[in-house]
Write a protein that holds these residues in place. Sequence first.
Motif, PDB file in Angstrom:
ATOM      1  N   GLN A 120      -9.161  -9.717   7.586  1.00 41.63           N
ATOM      2  CA  GLN A 120      -7.808  -9.913   7.071  1.00 41.63           C
ATOM      3  C   GLN A 120      -6.999  -8.622   7.161  1.00 41.63           C
ATOM      4  OE1 GLN A 120      -8.799 -11.451   3.124  1.00 41.63           O
ATOM      5  NE2 GLN A 120      -7.987 -13.452   3.713  1.00 41.63           N
ATOM      6  N   ALA A 121      -7.639  -7.492   6.905  1.00 40.09           N
ATOM      7  CA  ALA A 121      -6.939  -6.209   6.987  1.00 40.09           C
ATOM      8  C   ALA A 121      -6.421  -5.965   8.401  1.00 40.09           C
ATOM      9  CB  ALA A 121      -7.871  -5.079   6.558  1.00 40.09           C
ATOM     10  N   GLU A 122      -7.217  -6.322   9.394  1.00 41.70           N
ATOM     11  CA  GLU A 122      -6.768  -6.174  10.775  1.00 41.70           C
ATOM     12  C   GLU A 122      -5.597  -7.116  11.057  1.00 41.70           C
ATOM     13  OE1 GLU A 122     -10.290  -6.896  13.005  1.00 41.70           O
ATOM     14  OE2 GLU A 122     -11.168  -4.917  12.602  1.00 41.70           O
ATOM     15  N   GLU A 123      -5.684  -8.323  10.505  1.00 39.89           N
ATOM     16  CA  GLU A 123      -4.612  -9.298  10.701  1.00 39.89           C
ATOM     17  C   GLU A 123      -3.312  -8.825  10.065  1.00 39.89           C
ATOM     18  OE1 GLU A 123      -3.570 -13.912   9.367  1.00 39.89           O
ATOM     19  OE2 GLU A 123      -5.611 -13.112   9.124  1.00 39.89           O
ATOM     20  N   TYR A 124      -3.400  -8.181   8.904  1.00 42.28           N
ATOM     21  CA  TYR A 124      -2.202  -7.755   8.173  1.00 42.28           C
ATOM     22  C   TYR A 124      -1.731  -6.364   8.589  1.00 42.28           C
ATOM     23  CZ  TYR A 124      -3.745 -11.539   5.080  1.00 42.28           C
ATOM     24  OH  TYR A 124      -4.155 -12.744   4.577  1.00 42.28           O
ATOM     25  N   GLY A 125      -2.453  -5.725   9.512  1.00 43.07           N
ATOM     26  CA  GLY A 125      -2.040  -4.406   9.969  1.00 43.07           C
ATOM     27  C   GLY A 125      -2.371  -3.268   9.025  1.00 43.07           C
ATOM     28  N   VAL A 126      -3.401  -3.443   8.192  1.00 39.53           N
ATOM     29  CA  VAL A 126      -3.790  -2.382   7.245  1.00 39.53           C
ATOM     30  C   VAL A 126      -5.257  -1.989   7.447  1.00 39.53           C
ATOM     31  CG1 VAL A 126      -2.049  -2.874   5.498  1.00 39.53           C
ATOM     32  CG2 VAL A 126      -4.198  -4.167   5.481  1.00 39.53           C
ATOM     33  N   ALA A 127      -5.704  -2.033   8.699  1.00 36.88           N
ATOM     34  CA  ALA A 127      -7.106  -1.716   8.994  1.00 36.88           C
ATOM     35  C   ALA A 127      -7.442  -0.270   8.647  1.00 36.88           C
ATOM     36  CB  ALA A 127      -7.401  -1.986  10.469  1.00 36.88           C
ATOM     37  N   ARG A 128      -6.488   0.649   8.814  1.00 34.09           N
ATOM     38  CA  ARG A 128      -6.758   2.069   8.568  1.00 34.09           C
ATOM     39  C   ARG A 128      -6.891   2.383   7.089  1.00 34.09           C
ATOM     40  NH1 ARG A 128      -4.812   7.220   7.848  1.00 34.09           N
ATOM     41  NH2 ARG A 128      -2.841   6.479   6.988  1.00 34.09           N
ATOM     42  N   THR A 129      -6.273   1.580   6.242  1.00 37.87           N
ATOM     43  CA  THR A 129      -6.286   1.843   4.804  1.00 37.87           C
ATOM     44  C   THR A 129      -7.199   0.846   4.080  1.00 37.87           C
ATOM     45  OG1 THR A 129      -4.238   0.550   4.663  1.00 37.87           O
ATOM     46  CG2 THR A 129      -4.034   2.944   4.785  1.00 37.87           C
ATOM     47  N   SER A 130      -6.704  -0.342   3.820  1.00 35.99           N
ATOM     48  CA  SER A 130      -7.523  -1.345   3.125  1.00 35.99           C
ATOM     49  C   SER A 130      -8.764  -1.698   3.933  1.00 35.99           C
ATOM     50  CB  SER A 130      -6.695  -2.600   2.861  1.00 35.99           C
ATOM     51  OG  SER A 130      -5.624  -2.344   1.987  1.00 35.99           O
ATOM     52  N   GLY A 131      -8.616  -1.757   5.264  1.00 34.05           N
ATOM     53  CA  GLY A 131      -9.774  -2.065   6.103  1.00 34.05           C
ATOM     54  C   GLY A 131     -10.844  -1.006   5.998  1.00 34.05           C
ATOM     55  N   ALA A 132     -10.434   0.269   5.933  1.00 31.96           N
ATOM     56  CA  ALA A 132     -11.407   1.353   5.805  1.00 31.96           C
ATOM     57  C   ALA A 132     -12.093   1.312   4.448  1.00 31.96           C
ATOM     58  CB  ALA A 132     -10.707   2.700   5.998  1.00 31.96           C
ATOM     59  N   PHE A 133     -11.321   0.984   3.413  1.00 31.33           N
ATOM     60  CA  PHE A 133     -11.937   0.870   2.081  1.00 31.33           C
ATOM     61  C   PHE A 133     -12.976  -0.252   2.085  1.00 31.33           C
ATOM     62  CE2 PHE A 133     -10.959   2.267  -2.361  1.00 31.33           C
ATOM     63  CZ  PHE A 133     -12.055   1.663  -2.944  1.00 31.33           C
ATOM     64  N   LEU A 134     -12.650  -1.351   2.727  1.00 28.43           N
ATOM     65  CA  LEU A 134     -13.605  -2.457   2.818  1.00 28.43           C
ATOM     66  C   LEU A 134     -14.804  -2.099   3.683  1.00 28.43           C
ATOM     67  CD1 LEU A 134     -11.018  -5.328   2.939  1.00 28.43           C
ATOM     68  CD2 LEU A 134     -12.960  -5.241   1.368  1.00 28.43           C
ATOM     69  N   ALA A 135     -14.614  -1.203   4.647  1.00 32.33           N
ATOM     70  CA  ALA A 135     -15.750  -0.730   5.442  1.00 32.33           C
ATOM     71  C   ALA A 135     -16.733   0.029   4.547  1.00 32.33           C
ATOM     72  CB  ALA A 135     -15.263   0.165   6.576  1.00 32.33           C
ATOM     73  N   ILE A 136     -16.195   0.772   3.577  1.00 30.92           N
ATOM     74  CA  ILE A 136     -17.064   1.430   2.589  1.00 30.92           C
ATOM     75  C   ILE A 136     -17.872   0.371   1.842  1.00 30.92           C
ATOM     76  CG2 ILE A 136     -17.097   2.816   0.475  1.00 30.92           C
ATOM     77  CD1 ILE A 136     -14.428   4.075   1.441  1.00 30.92           C
ATOM     78  N   ASN A 137     -17.180  -0.698   1.416  1.00 29.21           N
ATOM     79  CA  ASN A 137     -17.839  -1.752   0.650  1.00 29.21           C
ATOM     80  C   ASN A 137     -18.761  -2.610   1.507  1.00 29.21           C
ATOM     81  OD1 ASN A 137     -16.282  -0.766  -1.402  1.00 29.21           O
ATOM     82  ND2 ASN A 137     -15.409  -2.730  -2.011  1.00 29.21           N
ATOM     83  N   LEU A 138     -18.634  -2.506   2.826  1.00 28.09           N
ATOM     84  CA  LEU A 138     -19.578  -3.177   3.724  1.00 28.09           C
ATOM     85  C   LEU A 138     -20.769  -2.274   4.020  1.00 28.09           C
ATOM     86  CD1 LEU A 138     -20.494  -5.425   5.602  1.00 28.09           C
ATOM     87  CD2 LEU A 138     -18.891  -4.546   7.337  1.00 28.09           C
ATOM     88  N   ALA A 139     -20.505  -0.994   4.228  1.00 25.40           N
ATOM     89  CA  ALA A 139     -21.584  -0.065   4.537  1.00 25.40           C
ATOM     90  C   ALA A 139     -22.593   0.024   3.394  1.00 25.40           C
ATOM     91  CB  ALA A 139     -21.008   1.317   4.841  1.00 25.40           C
TER      92      ALA A 139
END
Length: 524
Positions: A120-139
């Motif tokens: 969804q972050a990639e879809e909304y254009g916020v991969a660098r911010t919200s997407g990166a935070f979610l990457a933390i929560n995935l890692a």
Amino acid sequence: MPASPPSALRARILEGLARMLNTPDVWAEKEAHAAEALRIARQIGDATTEAQALITLTWSRSHRADTNQDLTGYAEARRIAGEARAYTALMRAAISESDTLEGWGRHEAATEVARRGIAQAEEYGVARTSGAFLAINLAEPLVSLGRWDEALEVIEHALDLAPPPPYRASLMGFSLDILLARGDVEGAEALFHESHSILAKGTYRDQTLLPNLRRELKLRLAQGHDAQALELIAAVLRAEDAHANPRYASPRYGWPFLVSALHAATVIIPGRAGAPGSPGTAARPGPSGTQGGPGPSTVAGPPGSSVVARGVMGLPGAALPDGEEATAEQVALRLREVAEKLEIRGELQRAQSLTFAAMISRDLAAWDTATQAWEALSQPYARAQTLLAAAEAAIAPPGGKEPVGQAGGVRESVAERLSTARALAERLGAVPLLAEIDSLARRARISLTGEAPAEETRLGLTAREFEVLKLVTRGLSNREIAGELFISVKTVSVHVSNILAKLGAASRGEAAATAHRLHLFTTA
């Protein structure tokens, strides 16, 4: 801001204030503000604030409860935010839910929520911010599940997006965990310095402070800097910052630090210094598989003498009043005092608390209980570590007690635990842990690779007794063995009696069966 009439501004202020209250002493106030913000937002039709308040309230309640807490608030918040096109709230719902699930030890569910959020972050254009935070929560859950290579790929992809510095530091922290577990101390050191240069510039909560202090502790131990490691623990325990001291912080971040710190203070440091550990502990190399000379097991010198006092996470020095020294035993006792008052919320913290308790008692049953808890959580690295500790407890029970059961049965149970631990560690690429497992197997005279161990280290038998056992397994009589080895029949009889006693076997046939079952001979 007046309570009447209800206003969107008041609702937003209350919701924002609720987010900022994160220490246990203000938790009730946090929930009260979130609940009031939710009530007002619903009353005036402010969908965005309603979704945000619902997320805050659900997250807050889940972090002071066990895993039976209802999480449907997250789904409701997503529905409300979606209808209102409130993308910030949608992202926060994914971040908060994945965080909650991981804190409960529901790792697979956490990965699913985080992955959906990243898409969804990639879809909304916020991969660098919200997407990166979610990457933390995935890692984080991927590391817990032992899917380390997958976690490293997630981290690498997120770092390529040039996320904000604090996110970058958190991502590097999980890479550092993996490097330490795999024995890459040099790589871990480089990551530590890079992440520390970021974190030293800001003020952070326990979710950032304690994991990174735990990483520094493990790194110092891996480098053989035991005095610095002990000083770091002491500094953390006397920190006045509620976010840097496990005594005041969230149990989610307090328990992992306490477990690592107790292991350092009662096992690694005393073991390398050649000093006894605190009461009821063994001295053996720690899970970090560290090498290098031992460091002193006391904290001495004035404040400012250590890496901690020079400003790591802004903590003070660890020297005790009046020039006293903090010994490893004193630090261990303080850790136990803190643990006694720390809450246990959910199965993950239960597993951590069971591990802590097992380190104190060194009891086989306690280690087996901890192992079962980690297995239920699907955490292979922690399970392998507790299997190793259980194997050692089976071989050398605390207090100088004799192992429970017959020698053959004890060996078989130890071999089973070590074999399982080795398979887990090998799959993870946890080289230091593999070395520990193999070291204990050699000391216990157990082969884990299918190859026969060195003759002088088999089954606790002497070289000659082992030769006799080999011939017994071939079905030779005492007289035939005497002829083979050019010794008297009487001497053979003495050797056979010793073999039966050491193996806990009732007969020659049972001794031979034990040898076959444990694959002691390449040809028997």
